[in-house]
Design a protein around this motif. Sequence first.
Motif: not given
Length: 372
Positions: A165-166, A169-170, A173
């Motif tokens: 998930v991280s 999201s990165s 972004s």
Amino acid sequence: MRVKIQKKHLSLAIVLFILYLAIRYWPTVAKLIHSITRASAPLLIGCMVAYVVNILLNQYELLYSKIFKTKETQKYRRLFGIIFAYLTIILILIIVSSLVIPELVSCIKLLVTNHGQVINNFIRTIEHNKELGALWNSFDLEKIKWNQVGQYFTVGLGGTFKAVVSTASSVVSVFTTTLIALFFSIYLLIYKEMLIRQIKHIINAYLPKLSDHIFYVIKVINDSYSNYIIGQCKDAALLGICCFIGMSILRMPYASMIGVVTAIGALIPIVGAILGASIGVIIIFAISPIQAGFFLIFIIFLQQFDNRVTYPLVVGKSIGLPSVWVFTAVIIGGGIYGILGMMFTVPLFAAIYKIIGQDTRNRLVTKQKMFI
């Protein structure tokens, strides 16, 4: 007279008070600066992209003006320049990707194959070693706490999910930041004359006595960065092409990929040549240590030729910074912000060196006239 003295020192007192507050509450100020920098990161990246693209834009606009000389066609000069400037960069990225990606995939496959052979050899060693076999047989599976093992895998899967998930999201972004920076750079290029005119009006209105000095400093810094970018890109392209041709003649593997890596490394002062050569040696060493040795000798001769012949001819004295100050700028920039810091501080030091040198000469001339 008393009122004049108070007004004269009022600005100094305000600056000192603000400085005191910044030092006294530095953690809060640092967090505020970090938040502002993080929020404005897409705009800052857009400014840097616009500055680089503007170099190509000026060349295309000049070419357009030479081809189309009527007033009606001049309306489309900026549109023509922006489209072809970005298309040029996209074309360069496509060419570089087409040269690097196929050979990079082949190199990874080779490394994975070699890695599999190493694992197989390791397993055979364990199977034929009596002491390791006895150690494995003495391992009692009944003593394992399977509850802890299950909990470990559960936590591990949760951690993996969080990592996925991280990462996602990165990626989102980065994509959003890139898109905003791209559009902002286009806006800057469209309205660059208006923005320059507004900045000049503000400086002339609020700092009329310092306006000439400020414009001079801005011009020197702009010339320094423009000359640095143009010169480094030309020299890097020539070095990469020469590396590719030389490796092709010597029949070394991964010539196009290592040529691109060498060209990209040449953009970094001093350290870039070492990084490019090191990566090339490591990649070729996986295939043949002997060819890696020949490549090391070849790249040393090529870089010496570049430092003594190509770089002075292509870049010349456009930077105008002695080697000792280049080394100092690289060390300071690398310590502050890594590779990007190295590339940013060299032209900045060159601009400061030129400004201080010119100011010193002017002061010495003025001092000599006073004694005449």
